[in-house]
Design a protein around this motif. Structure first.
Motif, PDB file in Angstrom:
ATOM      1  N   GLN A 101       5.159  12.381  11.804  1.00 47.99           N
ATOM      2  CA  GLN A 101       4.320  12.748  12.947  1.00 47.99           C
ATOM      3  C   GLN A 101       3.675  14.099  12.676  1.00 47.99           C
ATOM      4  OE1 GLN A 101       4.029  10.387  15.253  1.00 47.99           O
ATOM      5  NE2 GLN A 101       5.504   9.241  14.036  1.00 47.99           N
ATOM      6  N   LYS A 102       2.343  14.155  12.899  1.00 50.22           N
ATOM      7  CA  LYS A 102       1.640  15.424  12.643  1.00 50.22           C
ATOM      8  C   LYS A 102       1.577  16.256  13.916  1.00 50.22           C
ATOM      9  CE  LYS A 102      -1.432  12.995  10.464  1.00 50.22           C
ATOM     10  NZ  LYS A 102      -2.590  12.426   9.819  1.00 50.22           N
TER      11      LYS A 102
ATOM     12  N   LYS B 103       0.873  -1.164   0.000  1.00 50.07           N
ATOM     13  CA  LYS B 103       0.000   0.000   0.000  1.00 50.07           C
ATOM     14  C   LYS B 103       0.913   1.217   0.000  1.00 50.07           C
ATOM     15  CE  LYS B 103      -3.267   1.196   3.252  1.00 50.07           C
ATOM     16  NZ  LYS B 103      -4.097   0.934   4.446  1.00 50.07           N
TER      17      LYS B 103
ATOM     18  N   ARG C 228       9.942   4.871   4.872  1.00 51.48           N
ATOM     19  CA  ARG C 228      10.621   5.855   5.714  1.00 51.48           C
ATOM     20  C   ARG C 228       9.871   5.934   7.049  1.00 51.48           C
ATOM     21  NH1 ARG C 228       7.814   8.854   1.620  1.00 51.48           N
ATOM     22  NH2 ARG C 228       6.109  10.017   2.584  1.00 51.48           N
ATOM     23  N   PRO C 229      10.518   6.564   8.065  1.00 48.31           N
ATOM     24  CA  PRO C 229       9.831   6.654   9.357  1.00 48.31           C
ATOM     25  C   PRO C 229       8.454   7.315   9.208  1.00 48.31           C
ATOM     26  CG  PRO C 229      12.108   7.372   9.567  1.00 48.31           C
ATOM     27  CD  PRO C 229      11.850   7.184   8.097  1.00 48.31           C
ATOM     28  N   VAL C 230       7.503   6.861   9.992  1.00 46.69           N
ATOM     29  CA  VAL C 230       6.152   7.415   9.921  1.00 46.69           C
ATOM     30  C   VAL C 230       6.189   8.873  10.357  1.00 46.69           C
ATOM     31  CG1 VAL C 230       3.773   7.155  10.723  1.00 46.69           C
ATOM     32  CG2 VAL C 230       5.238   5.136  10.526  1.00 46.69           C
TER      33      VAL C 230
ATOM     34  N   THR D 243       8.022   0.035   6.564  1.00 48.39           N
ATOM     35  CA  THR D 243       7.747   1.337   5.954  1.00 48.39           C
ATOM     36  C   THR D 243       8.959   1.781   5.149  1.00 48.39           C
ATOM     37  OG1 THR D 243       8.608   2.572   7.847  1.00 48.39           O
ATOM     38  CG2 THR D 243       6.275   1.970   7.916  1.00 48.39           C
TER      39      THR D 243
ATOM     40  N   ARG E  48       2.143   9.255   4.807  1.00 47.38           N
ATOM     41  CA  ARG E  48       2.966   9.502   5.992  1.00 47.38           C
ATOM     42  C   ARG E  48       4.243   8.677   6.035  1.00 47.38           C
ATOM     43  NH1 ARG E  48      -0.801   8.230  10.736  1.00 47.38           N
ATOM     44  NH2 ARG E  48       1.000   8.763  12.005  1.00 47.38           N
TER      45      ARG E  48
END
Lengths: 140, 161
Positions: B160-161, B119, B156-158, B154, B123
């Motif tokens: 953060q918002k 997928k 890249r690192p997720v 992933t 983010r």
């Protein structure tokens, strides 16, 4: 005490604060018992400099374990038939989590009365960190 | 996970596990109390089966004597050529309980790969999901718990918002 089918209805909810101001020590405790010693959960230096995150964060399974406490407190001990979750956001030290179960069905399964629940755990900012479902045996 | 792992369930491990998920329910440590309950004995918290990792000789997220560890020591990582990926994250976990796990049980845990899918996420870039199915059978060969885990790698690192 276990739930009784006659005393619950679709739409009923149960919610609990399952952790307040989550400590880094709690993360270390979880690493120690689960055997998941991924440095992402205990090693700030590695997590910041190598993994690229703001700092250590909780094991997904810790969020699931905390949510499970609310669940077993609600349905009673030894009553779970199924419990599943998705981890939708990371949980950080300092977070406070509230876990909630909502009754979505009351039905028969293999001769038992069971309740189907929808689960959601949110942090102090209202952000959902865990969603899930559970099925538990209930009394008549 | 190794394809087959022996997982002896011990009361002390259950007690410590319950503490680690901040659950002080006495059914997880107090034998006398547990006798007075409907179940009649100590049981394990619902997520305890994943602690099988302790008994997997090959588990890659446990430092091993004589081997370099990817976490920090003197430097931010013990490896000279660190892996680019931060490793996998846990995306989903599902348990089915055929009966309640209890002290004295000895499980043979078998692990089988499930589906793999991809997928794209705004983010974290490309996400690769991998499913793992585990069966926990007791000393009598009876199925106690079925587990389905989904891990995600992933790109890249997720964010953060």
């Amino acid at each position: 005490m276990a739930l009784s089918a006659s005393k619950i209805k679709v739409g009923d909810t149960h919610e609990e604060v399952v952790i307040e101001d989550l400590s880094r020590t709690q993360l270390v405790m979880y690493a120690g018992t689960s055997g998941d010693y991924n440095p992402l959960h205990s090693d700030d230096l590695y997590t910041k400099e190598i993994a690229g995150y703001p700092g250590v964060f909780a094991h997904g399974m810790l969020s699931m374990g905390l949510t499970g406490k609310m669940l077993t407190n609600y349905v009673g001990d030894g009553r779970l038939k199924k419990y599943g979750v998705r981890f939708t956001n990371q949980v950080w030290p300092g977070d406070s989590l509230t876990a909630k179960a909502t009754v979505v069905d009351i039905r028969e399964e293999d001769g038992d009365k069971v309740v189907d629940l929808e689960l959601a755990t949110v942090n102090q900012d209202g952000k959902t960190v865990v969603t899930g479902t559970a099925t538990a045996r209930v009394d008549a | 996970m190794a394809d087959e792992v022996k997982f002896p369930v011990e009361a002390t491990h259950i007690m410590m596990f319950a503490r680690s998920v901040a659950d002080d329910n006495p059914i997880y440590y107090d034998e006398e109390y547990a006798k007075t309950t409907e179940v009649g004995h100590i049981i394990a918290p619902p997520t305890f089966p994943r602690a099988v990792a302790q008994f997997d000789p090959d588990y890659f997220l446990r430092p091993k004597v004589g081997q370099k560890w990817f976490g920090s020591g003197k430097n931010a990582t013990g490896l000279t050529e660190p892996a680019k990926s931060s490793g996998g994250l846990h995306a989903e976990q599902h348990f089915e309980y055929h009966r309640q796990p209890k002290p004295g049980d000895v499980y043979t845990v078998t692990t089988k790969p499930g589906k793999t899918w991809e997928k794209t996420s705004a983010r974290a870039g490309k996400l690769t999901f991998t499913e793992t199915i585990q069966e926990y059978r007791d000393q009598n060969g009876e199925l106690v718990v079925t587990s389905r885990g989904v891990g995600v790698k992933t790109e890249r690192p997720v964010e953060q918002k």
